[in-house]
Design a protein around this motif. Structure first.
Motif, short mmCIF file in Angstrom:
data_model
loop_
_atom_site.label_atom_id
_atom_site.label_comp_id
_atom_site.label_asym_id
_atom_site.label_seq_id
_atom_site.Cartn_x
_atom_site.Cartn_y
_atom_site.Cartn_z
N ASN A 80 88.00 90.51 -2.67
CA ASN A 80 88.42 91.59 -3.64
C ASN A 80 89.77 91.39 -4.48
O ASN A 80 89.63 91.61 -5.78
CB ASN A 80 88.16 93.09 -3.11
N THR A 81 90.85 91.00 -3.81
CA THR A 81 92.09 90.80 -4.32
C THR A 81 91.97 89.68 -5.04
O THR A 81 92.58 89.55 -6.21
CB THR A 81 93.16 90.92 -3.37
N ILE A 82 91.43 88.49 -4.39
CA ILE A 82 91.62 87.05 -4.98
C ILE A 82 90.84 87.04 -6.16
O ILE A 82 91.18 86.30 -7.04
CB ILE A 82 91.08 86.05 -3.96
N GLN A 83 89.55 87.32 -6.08
CA GLN A 83 88.78 87.46 -7.08
C GLN A 83 88.33 85.78 -7.52
O GLN A 83 87.99 85.02 -6.60
CB GLN A 83 88.97 88.16 -8.20
N GLN A 84 88.85 85.70 -8.82
CA GLN A 84 88.75 84.22 -9.36
C GLN A 84 90.18 83.62 -9.64
O GLN A 84 90.23 82.65 -10.40
CB GLN A 84 87.91 84.05 -10.75
N SER A 85 90.95 84.16 -8.96
CA SER A 85 92.52 83.70 -9.37
C SER A 85 93.06 82.80 -8.35
O SER A 85 93.35 82.96 -6.89
CB SER A 85 93.52 84.84 -9.14
N GLN A 86 93.64 81.48 -8.94
CA GLN A 86 93.91 80.47 -8.08
C GLN A 86 95.49 80.77 -7.79
O GLN A 86 95.63 80.62 -6.24
CB GLN A 86 94.34 79.22 -9.00
N ARG A 87 96.25 81.94 -8.53
CA ARG A 87 97.58 82.33 -7.85
C ARG A 87 97.25 83.04 -6.78
O ARG A 87 98.18 82.99 -5.72
CB ARG A 87 97.99 83.00 -9.05
N GLN A 88 96.38 84.09 -6.80
CA GLN A 88 96.19 85.06 -5.58
C GLN A 88 95.84 84.16 -4.53
O GLN A 88 96.10 84.55 -3.42
CB GLN A 88 95.31 86.21 -6.11
N LEU A 89 94.92 83.30 -4.60
CA LEU A 89 94.56 82.51 -3.50
C LEU A 89 95.65 81.79 -2.82
O LEU A 89 95.73 81.72 -1.53
CB LEU A 89 93.12 81.56 -3.94
N ALA A 90 96.51 81.05 -3.72
CA ALA A 90 97.74 80.46 -3.02
C ALA A 90 98.44 81.43 -2.44
O ALA A 90 99.12 81.05 -1.20
CB ALA A 90 98.26 79.57 -4.13
N GLN A 91 98.68 82.47 -2.95
CA GLN A 91 99.48 83.56 -2.39
C GLN A 91 99.21 83.79 -1.22
O GLN A 91 99.68 84.18 -0.14
CB GLN A 91 99.88 84.69 -3.33
N ALA A 92 97.96 84.19 -1.05
CA ALA A 92 97.14 84.49 0.15
C ALA A 92 97.26 83.64 1.40
O ALA A 92 97.89 84.01 2.53
CB ALA A 92 95.83 84.98 0.07
N ALA A 93 97.25 82.44 1.04
CA ALA A 93 97.21 81.34 2.06
C ALA A 93 98.49 81.00 2.55
O ALA A 93 98.69 80.96 3.82
CB ALA A 93 96.51 80.21 1.37
N LEU A 94 99.67 81.27 1.72
CA LEU A 94 100.98 80.97 1.93
C LEU A 94 101.42 82.11 2.83
O LEU A 94 102.05 81.83 3.86
CB LEU A 94 101.83 81.10 0.88
#
Length: 211
Positions: A62-76
Motif C-alpha cells: 500500500n505504501t510502495i505501490q508502483q514506486s521504485q524509490r519507496q521499494l528501495a527505501q523499504a528494503a534498505l
C-alpha cells in the motif's frame, strides 16, 4: 514529490516502521493492494533472494505501490533493522563465559564488522531520502553514495561470517552467529539490488517521470 517512508523491526521475519518523514506521517499496513504486490514480486526478481524479498516487502504494498524509490527505501530500512538486531545479538554472545580464544576473537571482530555495517546502512537510508530531491548529476551523486555504503555493509557482513570459517571453533556459537549474519547479508544483498534497479531506471526513465 513522493513521500519516503522508513521502516523498523516488528515481530516476525521482517520489519516495519511508523515514521515521520519529510512532509508528512505515513503508516504501513498489511496490504490489500494486488497491483502493488505484483510490482514487488516483479521487482524482487532482480534480487538474489527473491522469495525472501517478497516476504519482507509485500506487507507494505500500500505504501510502495508502483514506486521504485519507496521499494528501495523499504528494503534498505529492513536491512538496517536486521543489522541492528544482529549486532546486539553478537554483543550478547561476546559476554558468554568460557569461549575459547579463537571464538572470542572472531566474535569481537564480528562486533566491529556489524557496527560498521549498521553505520553504513544508516547513512544509506538517510542518503536515499536526499535522492528524491535531485535530478541529473545530483541524483546520481546521492545514488553512488548509497550504492557504495550498502556494498561496504554487505562486505562487512560477509567478513563477519568468514571469521568463523575455522572448523575447530565451537559449533553452537559459530552456527548461531553465522545464521543471523547470513540472514542480514541476504537482505542487504536484496536491498542493494533494488537500489541499483531504482538508480538505473531513474536514469533511463527520468524523462517519463518514473517514481
Amino acid at each position: 514529490m513522493a513521500k519516503l517512508v522508513l521502516y523498523l523491526p516488528k515481530l516476525g521475519l521482517c520489519f516495519t516502521l511508523l515514521g515521520l518523514y519529510m512532509d508528512g506521517i505515513a503508516e504501513s499496513t498489511v496490504s490489500s493492494n494486488p497491483s502493488g504486490i505484483d510490482f514487488i514480486r516483479a521487482s524482487c526478481r532482480a534480487t538474489l533472494y527473491p522469495a525472501l524479498c517478497v516476504q519482507c516487502l509485500s506487507s507494505y504494498a500500500n505504501t510502495i505501490q508502483q514506486s521504485q524509490r519507496q521499494l528501495a527505501q523499504a528494503a534498505l530500512s529492513v536491512s538496517l533493522a536486521r543489522a541492528q538486531s544482529t549486532s546486539a545479538f553478537v554483543s550478547r554472545i561476546a559476554k558468554t563465559t568460557g569461549l575459547n580464544p579463537r571464538v572470542y576473537q572472531a566474535v569481537q571482530d564480528c562486533i566491529d564488522n556489524m557496527a560498521y555495517s549498521v553505520d553504513q546502512l544508516n547513512q544509506s537510508v538517510q542518503e536515499l531520502g536526499y535522492m528524491g530531491r535531485g535530478n541529473g548529476q545530483d541524483f546520481m551523486w546521492h545514488a553512488s553514495n548509497v550504492q557504495t555504503w550498502v556494498s561496504a555493509a554487505l562486505t562487512d557482513e560477509n567478513t563477519c561470517v568468514n571469521g568463523f570459517a575455522d572448523n575447530a571453533m565451537d559449533g553452537n556459537v559459530k552456527a548461531a552467529i553465522k545464521s543471523r549474519v547470513i540472514s542480514v547479508a541476504q537482505v542487504t544483498s536484496n536491498a542493494l539490488a533494488l537500489v541499483n534497479r531504482f538508480a538505473t531506471r531513474h536514469r533511463a526513465g527520468a524523462a517519463h517521470n518514473i517514481p
